[in-house]
Design an enzyme around this catalytic site. Structure first.
Site, PDB file in Angstrom:
ATOM      1  N   SER A 245       0.857  -1.180   0.000  1.00  0.00           N
ATOM      2  CA  SER A 245       0.000   0.000   0.000  1.00  0.00           C
ATOM      3  C   SER A 245       0.896   1.233   0.000  1.00  0.00           C
ATOM      4  CB  SER A 245      -0.889   0.013   1.248  1.00  0.00           C
ATOM      5  OG  SER A 245      -0.082   0.306   2.380  1.00  0.00           O
ATOM      6  N   LYS A 246       0.256   2.385   0.030  1.00  0.00           N
ATOM      7  CA  LYS A 246       1.010   3.645  -0.033  1.00  0.00           C
ATOM      8  C   LYS A 246       2.057   3.762   1.067  1.00  0.00           C
ATOM      9  CE  LYS A 246      -2.104   6.675  -2.481  1.00  0.00           C
ATOM     10  NZ  LYS A 246      -3.470   7.037  -2.178  1.00  0.00           N
ATOM     11  N   ARG A 247       1.784   3.074   2.180  1.00  0.00           N
ATOM     12  CA  ARG A 247       2.746   3.135   3.289  1.00  0.00           C
ATOM     13  C   ARG A 247       4.127   2.649   2.857  1.00  0.00           C
ATOM     14  NH1 ARG A 247       1.939  -0.700   6.842  1.00  0.00           N
ATOM     15  NH2 ARG A 247       0.309  -1.646   5.609  1.00  0.00           N
ATOM     16  N   HIS A 248       4.157   1.781   1.836  1.00  0.00           N
ATOM     17  CA  HIS A 248       5.435   1.213   1.408  1.00  0.00           C
ATOM     18  C   HIS A 248       6.107   2.043   0.321  1.00  0.00           C
ATOM     19  CE1 HIS A 248       3.018  -2.315   2.862  1.00  0.00           C
ATOM     20  NE2 HIS A 248       4.111  -2.435   3.579  1.00  0.00           N
ATOM     21  N   GLY A 249       5.523   3.168  -0.028  1.00  0.00           N
ATOM     22  CA  GLY A 249       6.094   4.002  -1.095  1.00  0.00           C
ATOM     23  C   GLY A 249       5.092   4.103  -2.226  1.00  0.00           C
TER      24      GLY A 249
END
Ligand code: GLU
Length: 490
Positions: A245-249
């Protein structure tokens, strides 16, 4: 074997994500490697979440990756949009109703909710109890949905191309609503009607859809359609093993394009998220079409690794055609503050050749190349420190004097700077660094001869003298003033 026909069926609710792009790629490769057809179908039935912007992003992202799709032969618009097909779905609902394979359901949302809660409180799995099935279908004048009469016994077995054999017991299946009381068809129903109409032979998609498969199989059977082969591909995980998800980039394909990843690098990276061929890492698209098979898609989730993506991108930058990379670099140079109207492709190509060994993205390359094309260079902190060293000013003054009478060719420059070194009793690195700082504003750059040649004599000398003037406190044109070297040599 009959013609392979596959589809990518995104719901247009956001950008084209890494996971979606991989699904598209696997389908596309499967079609292209079997000489089959690949269709793009926009599943926009959920009007509240679907946007035209997202449809554009999907088309834009796929086009950038070089994933092309075929025209569906029935002359439908291309890509197919489900919202254009509502009448077709409705017709199919009533066809099933006429054949006794569907029934009207008069249960209200409140009643269903009460029964659902009841089942949960008794520790049961909530499912529709089928109470409207035996009512006469002819009751009219009241709000109703239409349900598919699913088989209530037996098992549905799927020999999945990725997961192997998966068995679903029929008694866990609900009688699915296929038409809501507001007249809109539901998701699983539209998918199957489309797959049947498009004569889809293989359904390759994320394994988050595995639970929809038995429901859909019931519908394929109702339509008398040969059940397609299924391949449910595992999710992509981030480094912490949770779903990417966006948390990973960045997860949107366009973001990678904007940061300066090459489409061929992205394709190469995406395909390796789950698929492998021996221990090979680098694949051209042609090699992929020749070697791709669903049998080599792994069962365990793939891990997204941004470092590996950078490594693959660096490989393609290093080995790609410099002219093409130069063309792609323009937009990145513009973003780095360069007025691209003033620069020409040949100069950019020279820069690419000088920088391609050391740039992992075009964004990085543009950042480290911008100084070639700027009117004013900006000195970074380390560069400023070099300028404060006492030897820098006299070195630059002497260099300017010497370079003013040299032709800017590699051998001649090498000879001239060698003479400067001898005269000043310094090593080439000691002489090159102040020059580098004065003409690039940085302490790191390609080889100094390359930099001077790409910049050209006029620009190089102008930058050197501007820097000298600044350091000297603006006392006239330094190149014409006599210079007495401070150290060593003769
Ligand atoms: N529309 C679904 C999605 O975006 C795909 C459904 C399918 O491939 O069958 O996840």
């Amino acid at each position: 074997m009959s013609e392979v026909r596959v589809r990518f069926a995104p719901s247009p609710t956001g950008f084209l994500h890494i996971g979606g792009a991989r699904t598209a790629l696997f389908n596309w490769l499967y079609a292209r490697s079997h000489g089959g057809k690949f269709f793009l179908r926009i599943e926009d039935t959920d009007r509240s979440r679907s946007t035209d912007e997202a449809i554009f992003a999907i088309i834009d992202g796929l086009s950038w990756l070089g994933i092309d799709w075929d025209q569906w032969e029935r002359g439908q618009s291309d890509p197919v949009r489900q919202t254009e097909r509502f009448e077709i779905y409705r017709k199919k609902v009533f066809e099933l109703l006429d054949r006794g394979l569907a029934y009207r359901c008069y249960c209200t949302a409140e009643a269903l909710e009460t029964r659902r809660k009841e089942a949960l409180s008794q520790g049961k799995v909530p499912r529709y109890d089928g109470r409207c099935k035996d009512l006469a279908n002819s009751i009219i004048g009241k709000d109703h949905a239409i349900r598919f009469a699913a088989a209530s016994s037996g098992a549905i077995i799927v020999d999945d191309m990725v997961k192997g054999r998966v068995t679903f017991e029929a008694d866990v299946m609900d009688d699915l609503i296929i038409l809501r009381s507001d007249g809109t068809p539901t998701y699983n129903f539209c998918v199957v009607v489309d797959d049947v109409d498009m004569r889809i032979t293989h359904v390759i998609r994320g394994d988050d859809h595995l639970n929809n498969t038995p429901r859909q199989i019931g519908l394929y059977k109702a339509f008398g359609y040969a059940i397609p082969e299924f391949g449910h591909v595992s999710m992509i995980l981030g480094s912490d093993k949770t779903r990417l998800s966006k948390r990973h980039g960045a997860t949107a394909i366009q973001q990678y394009r904007d940061e300066g990843y090459l489409p061929e690098a992205m394709i190469n990276y995406l395909v390796r998220l789950g698929w492998s061929h021996k221990d090979q890492e680098i694949f051209s698209v042609k090699e992929l079409i020749d070697t791709f098979s669903m049998g080599h898609v792994g069962t365990s989730p793939a891990m997204f690794n941004p470092e590996k993506l950078l490594w693959i991108n660096a490989h393609y930058i290093k080995t790609g055609d410099p002219r093409r990379i130069a063309e792609l670099l323009f937009s990145h140079l513009q973003r780095a503050g360069v007025d691209i109207a003033k620069i020409d492709l040949n100069a950019v190509e020279q820069v690419v050749t000088a920088l391609r060994e050391r740039s992992r993205t075009l964004g990085e390359m543009a950042e480290s190349a911008a100084y070639f094309f700027m009117d004013e260079i900006v000195l970074d902190e380390k560069a400023q420190a070099v300028l404060l060293e006492p030897a820098t000013l006299p070195t630059l003054k002497y260099v300017l004097e010497v370079l003013a009478s040299v032709e800017f060719e590699h051998d001649l420059l090498a000879e001239a700077l060698k003479a400067v070194c001898v005269k000043l009793g310094q090593k080439l690195s000691q002489v090159a660094q102040p020059i580098r700082v004065a003409v690039t504003g940085k302490t790191v750059s390609p080889g100094i001869f390359d930099v001077l040649i790409i910049l050209g004599k006029e620009k190089s000398l102008a930058r050197l003298s501007r820097q000298i003037e600044r350091m000297d406190g603006g006392q006239g044109h330094v190149a014409t003033r006599p210079f007495v070297p401070t150290g060593g040599g003769n």
